[in-house]
Motif scaffolding. Structure first.
Motif, PDB file in Angstrom:
ATOM      1  N   VAL A 197      31.471  29.772  54.672  1.00 58.09           N
ATOM      2  CA  VAL A 197      30.611  28.623  54.425  1.00 58.09           C
ATOM      3  C   VAL A 197      31.436  27.345  54.179  1.00 58.09           C
ATOM      4  N   PHE A 198      32.135  27.287  53.059  1.00 58.17           N
ATOM      5  CA  PHE A 198      32.931  26.102  52.737  1.00 58.17           C
ATOM      6  C   PHE A 198      32.172  24.798  52.996  1.00 58.17           C
ATOM      7  N   ASP A 199      30.938  24.770  52.513  1.00 56.22           N
ATOM      8  CA  ASP A 199      30.115  23.571  52.639  1.00 56.22           C
ATOM      9  C   ASP A 199      30.784  22.441  51.857  1.00 56.22           C
ATOM     10  N   MET A 200      31.273  22.768  50.657  1.00 58.48           N
ATOM     11  CA  MET A 200      32.060  21.790  49.905  1.00 58.48           C
ATOM     12  C   MET A 200      33.278  22.511  49.342  1.00 58.48           C
ATOM     13  N   ASP A 201      34.269  21.731  48.951  1.00 55.37           N
ATOM     14  CA  ASP A 201      35.478  22.342  48.399  1.00 55.37           C
ATOM     15  C   ASP A 201      35.416  22.349  46.872  1.00 55.37           C
ATOM     16  N   SER A 202      36.450  22.901  46.244  1.00 56.31           N
ATOM     17  CA  SER A 202      36.416  23.071  44.793  1.00 56.31           C
ATOM     18  C   SER A 202      36.360  21.716  44.068  1.00 56.31           C
ATOM     19  N   VAL A 203      37.028  20.712  44.605  1.00 51.71           N
ATOM     20  CA  VAL A 203      37.008  19.395  43.958  1.00 51.71           C
ATOM     21  C   VAL A 203      35.566  18.865  43.919  1.00 51.71           C
ATOM     22  N   ASN A 204      34.893  19.005  45.031  1.00 57.20           N
ATOM     23  CA  ASN A 204      33.508  18.516  45.078  1.00 57.20           C
ATOM     24  C   ASN A 204      32.544  19.397  44.293  1.00 57.20           C
ATOM     25  N   LEU A 205      32.882  20.676  44.166  1.00 59.66           N
ATOM     26  CA  LEU A 205      32.021  21.539  43.346  1.00 59.66           C
ATOM     27  C   LEU A 205      32.160  21.145  41.866  1.00 59.66           C
ATOM     28  N   ILE A 206      33.369  20.789  41.463  1.00 57.95           N
ATOM     29  CA  ILE A 206      33.576  20.318  40.085  1.00 57.95           C
ATOM     30  C   ILE A 206      32.729  19.059  39.846  1.00 57.95           C
ATOM     31  N   ARG A 207      32.815  18.132  40.802  1.00 55.84           N
ATOM     32  CA  ARG A 207      32.024  16.901  40.701  1.00 55.84           C
ATOM     33  C   ARG A 207      30.535  17.193  40.594  1.00 55.84           C
ATOM     34  N   THR A 208      30.104  18.150  41.394  1.00 58.22           N
ATOM     35  CA  THR A 208      28.681  18.482  41.415  1.00 58.22           C
ATOM     36  C   THR A 208      28.220  19.027  40.062  1.00 58.22           C
ATOM     37  N   ILE A 209      29.004  19.950  39.488  1.00 61.61           N
ATOM     38  CA  ILE A 209      28.604  20.530  38.196  1.00 61.61           C
ATOM     39  C   ILE A 209      28.594  19.437  37.127  1.00 61.61           C
ATOM     40  N   LYS A 210      29.592  18.567  37.186  1.00 58.92           N
ATOM     41  CA  LYS A 210      29.658  17.496  36.198  1.00 58.92           C
ATOM     42  C   LYS A 210      28.449  16.562  36.343  1.00 58.92           C
ATOM     43  N   MET A 211      28.089  16.286  37.570  1.00 56.20           N
ATOM     44  CA  MET A 211      26.932  15.414  37.804  1.00 56.20           C
ATOM     45  C   MET A 211      25.653  16.069  37.282  1.00 56.20           C
ATOM     46  N   MET A 212      25.528  17.367  37.540  1.00 55.49           N
ATOM     47  CA  MET A 212      24.338  18.075  37.058  1.00 55.49           C
ATOM     48  C   MET A 212      24.284  18.059  35.531  1.00 55.49           C
ATOM     49  N   ARG A 213      25.447  18.202  34.913  1.00 57.62           N
ATOM     50  CA  ARG A 213      25.508  18.283  33.453  1.00 57.62           C
ATOM     51  C   ARG A 213      25.384  16.910  32.793  1.00 57.62           C
ATOM     52  N   ASP A 214      26.210  15.955  33.254  1.00 61.73           N
ATOM     53  CA  ASP A 214      26.291  14.681  32.539  1.00 61.73           C
ATOM     54  C   ASP A 214      25.312  13.623  33.033  1.00 61.73           C
ATOM     55  N   GLU A 215      25.005  13.687  34.333  1.00 60.91           N
ATOM     56  CA  GLU A 215      24.055  12.682  34.836  1.00 60.91           C
ATOM     57  C   GLU A 215      22.658  13.273  34.994  1.00 60.91           C
ATOM     58  N   ARG A 216      22.544  14.558  34.735  1.00 66.64           N
ATOM     59  CA  ARG A 216      21.277  15.270  34.872  1.00 66.64           C
ATOM     60  C   ARG A 216      20.632  15.012  36.232  1.00 66.64           C
ATOM     61  N   ARG A 217      21.457  15.232  37.276  1.00 65.59           N
ATOM     62  CA  ARG A 217      20.968  15.044  38.628  1.00 65.59           C
ATOM     63  C   ARG A 217      21.467  16.152  39.530  1.00 65.59           C
ATOM     64  N   LEU A 218      20.654  16.485  40.536  1.00 65.45           N
ATOM     65  CA  LEU A 218      21.119  17.397  41.570  1.00 65.45           C
ATOM     66  C   LEU A 218      21.719  16.547  42.685  1.00 65.45           C
ATOM     67  N   LEU A 219      22.379  17.211  43.648  1.00 66.49           N
ATOM     68  CA  LEU A 219      22.976  16.456  44.748  1.00 66.49           C
ATOM     69  C   LEU A 219      21.925  15.670  45.529  1.00 66.49           C
ATOM     70  N   SER A 220      20.716  16.157  45.523  1.00 66.41           N
ATOM     71  CA  SER A 220      19.634  15.484  46.232  1.00 66.41           C
ATOM     72  C   SER A 220      19.226  14.198  45.526  1.00 66.41           C
ATOM     73  N   GLY A 221      19.667  14.047  44.281  1.00 66.00           N
ATOM     74  CA  GLY A 221      19.250  12.883  43.508  1.00 66.00           C
ATOM     75  C   GLY A 221      18.142  13.249  42.528  1.00 66.00           C
ATOM     76  N   ARG A 222      17.531  14.412  42.729  1.00 66.32           N
ATOM     77  CA  ARG A 222      16.443  14.831  41.840  1.00 66.32           C
ATOM     78  C   ARG A 222      16.941  14.930  40.397  1.00 66.32           C
ATOM     79  N   GLU A 223      16.153  14.372  39.511  1.00 67.51           N
ATOM     80  CA  GLU A 223      16.554  14.342  38.116  1.00 67.51           C
ATOM     81  C   GLU A 223      16.228  15.653  37.405  1.00 67.51           C
ATOM     82  N   LEU A 224      17.063  16.026  36.451  1.00 68.39           N
ATOM     83  CA  LEU A 224      16.775  17.218  35.642  1.00 68.39           C
ATOM     84  C   LEU A 224      16.243  16.703  34.302  1.00 68.39           C
ATOM     85  N   PRO A 225      15.069  17.150  33.902  1.00 65.75           N
ATOM     86  CA  PRO A 225      14.510  16.674  32.635  1.00 65.75           C
ATOM     87  C   PRO A 225      15.492  16.919  31.494  1.00 65.75           C
TER      88      PRO A 225
END
Ligand code: SF4
Ligand code: SF4
Lengths: 224, 313
Positions: free
Chosen positions: B127-155
């Motif tokens: 698959v390798f849709d994204m690499d580890s650097v971008n996966l780190i960014r994604t988790i951080k965004m989900m945690r700290d910005e409360r957002r998914l990659l789609s932009g959808r907000e997490l309550p």
């Protein structure tokens, strides 16, 4: 160019095991350049099949023909006269686009691919071809020192090299260069590693790639 | 030196308090045996602060890292669930991140993943849709910005509060670039990083000194990877056949110098010396013990190296 190589002879033989009249069709495009399916290779395959048929003591006629290109209906049309001679099988020695175009035009024919189409690339030296592009639909090699990590890194990393990069070769094989070793080295040599190349590349948008479904390009000004 | 604690992670708590942390590693079994995980977990409990649960390591199919991580946590040891980029696209990754956090996982460690060519399913599509650097960014965004990659907000309150881990390898090539790659992970928001097995101390020290200079060790906790040598054969194998691992000739000679039956002891001794040196190396926040399929040696190693929860205070 598109790089292809001939299928194993046994597989080709199996395609025509019960056929008596066979047409081998070559292509003067990429496969001529990569020595896989031009006039010369058509001649070689046809004689091999004939000899094999003789040795097996079976009745077999093999005709040869090479088209300018097999990825263009205009040239495929040229086959009409031959096809009317009723062949039991047509072996296309073009890249795999060719046999699909032939089948589309001549629906009743038994068309077989004689080549395995492998990649888009070029000749590193005479007799050695290497992959260079995966047709992702949004070229970004200028961001990577002119090298493509999508086709050339085994993991298509946007931010390499991974921990398996050792002595300039990829973890998958000592025969494969680690493109990220080349990219990183170039960035360090040109002094860009910590500046321009410092920030990580974002996640790639694959929607322009095959992942977005089969692709089609329409150029209105050319469509008649 | 103590830093702010942002998750419920025990590992984070230990690291933030400035204590020398120790993590272990457990490879899930290639079957559905809960007992095998429980058995391995016994050797780790109380001896380490948390345990990495590998994700189909070397591309060999095993029990999922999430499942094994939960079994481990039921046994009273915190898990560092691993996730590789080889087998999941961004949809599956985000989904698994949410699920893992909901099930009580506190630490998520991401890796590119070994190419499937090494494993038992070389025919697989990767698959390798994204690499580890971008996966780190994604988790951080989900945690700290409360957002998914789609932009959808997490309550608020529904975001995955994960302590984010990654890997670094000072021994892969090009050598001078390795610290810059680790810097990309730090920049992406990784909280802690564990290294590949270290045998070449001079090369490691050069790396970590540079990371300290660049201020990286202030932004993320750098842990040093330790795998004791079991035998001369293993030392030679690591040196010659594992890409991205460097074993100096002095170590090979040292193992050669002891009789076969004493080589395990010598390997543990070398590891203890390394750990002692790590404790005194600026920028090293702890050690990561990788004793895969050798988990029963962990209690002895932490005792001899005076490490971990049982040896503190
Ligand atoms: S970036 Fe895309 S288009 Fe450019 S060479 Fe690589 S695969 Fe081909
Ligand atoms: S070794 Fe290099 S080419 Fe191979 S997967 Fe890693 S970064 Fe990509």
């Amino acid at each position: 160019m598109i790089v292809a190589q001939r299928k194993p002879f046994e597989e080709l033989k199996s395609f025509i095991a019960d056929k008596k009249k066979v047409l081998v069709v070559g292509c003067r495009g990429c496969v001529t350049v990569c020595n896989a399916g031009g006039t010369k290779e058509v001649g070689i395959l046809a004689s091999e099949l004939r000899l094999d048929g003789q040795a097996a003591g079976r009745e077999l006629t093999v005709d040869e023909y090479t088209l300018e290109r097999q990825c263009d209906p205009e040239y495929i049309e040229e086959l009409l006269e031959l096809v009317e001679k009723k062949y039991d099988a047509i072996l296309s020695m073009a890249c795999s686009v060719g046999p699909q175009f032939i089948t589309t035009r001549y629906k009743d024919e038994n068309v077989y691919p004689a080549l395995n189409t492998c990649f888009m690339g070029g000749a590193q030296q005479h007799g050695i071809w290497v992959e260079r592009c995966q047709g992702c639909g949004n070229c970004v090699i200028h961001l990577f020192g002119g090298m493509c990590p999508i086709s050339r890194c085994a993991k298509s990393l946007q931010n390499g090299p991974c921990g398996g990069s050792s002595d300039g070769v990829c973890e998958i094989s000592k025969e494969v260069d680690c493109v990220w070793h080349l990219i990183a080295t170039k960035m360090m040599e040109t002094g860009k590693a910590e500046t321009e190349f410092g920030p990580a590349q974002p996640i790639k948008d694959w929607s322009t790639s095959r992942d977005g479904g089969p692709r089609k390009i329409v150029r209105e000004e050319l469509v008649k | 030196m103590s830093r702010e604690v942002r998750t419920k992670s025990n590992l984070e708590k230990v690291l933030a308090s400035g204590q020398f942390a120790v993590t272990g590693e457990l490879g899930p079994p290639p079957n559905a045996s809960r007992e095998e995980v429980v058995e391995k977990a016994k050797h780790l409990k109380g001896n380490v602060d948390s345990v990495n649960i590998t994700d189909n390591q070397t591309a060999v199919v095993r029990m999922s890292s999430l499942a094994a991580a939960l079994i481990l946590q039921e046994q009273g040891t915190e898990a560092n669930m691993q996730m590789v980029c080889r087998d999941r696209n961004r949809i599956a990754m985000q989904s698994d991140i949410l699920g893992a956090a909901a099930l009580g996982i506190n630490n998520l460690l991401v890796l590119s993943g070994d190419h499937q060519k090494f494993g038992d399913h070389a025919q697989a599509k990767n698959v390798f849709d994204m690499d580890s650097v971008n996966l780190i960014r994604t988790i951080k965004m989900m945690r700290d910005e409360r957002r998914l990659l789609s932009g959808r907000e997490l309550p608020e309150g529904s975001e995955p509060r994960l302590f984010i881990g990654g890997a670094y390898n000072p021994f892969a090539d090009p050598e001078d670039y390795r610290v810059l790659r680790a810097a990309k992970k730090v920049e992406a928001g990784v909280d802690f990083l564990q290294s590949q097995c270290i045998y070449d101390m001079p090369r490691f020290k050069k790396f970590i000194a540079r990371a300290v200079d660049m201020g990286l060790t202030e932004k993320a906790y750098f842990m040093a990877g330790i795998t004791p040598l079991k035998s001369l054969g293993m030392a030679k194998y690591m040196k010659n056949s594992v890409p991205g691992i460097s074993v100096p000739d002095e170590l090979i000679e040292r193992m050669k110098g002891v009789p076969k039956e004493k080589q395990v002891d010598e390997g543990i001794k070398i590891a203890c010396e390394q750990i002692e040196e790590m404790k005194n190396t600026k920028g090293v926040a702890g050690v990561h013990l990788m004793l895969i399929e050798w988990e029963h040696m962990v209690p002895r190693l932490v005792q001899e190296a005076k490490l971990g929860p049982s040896q503190r205070k």
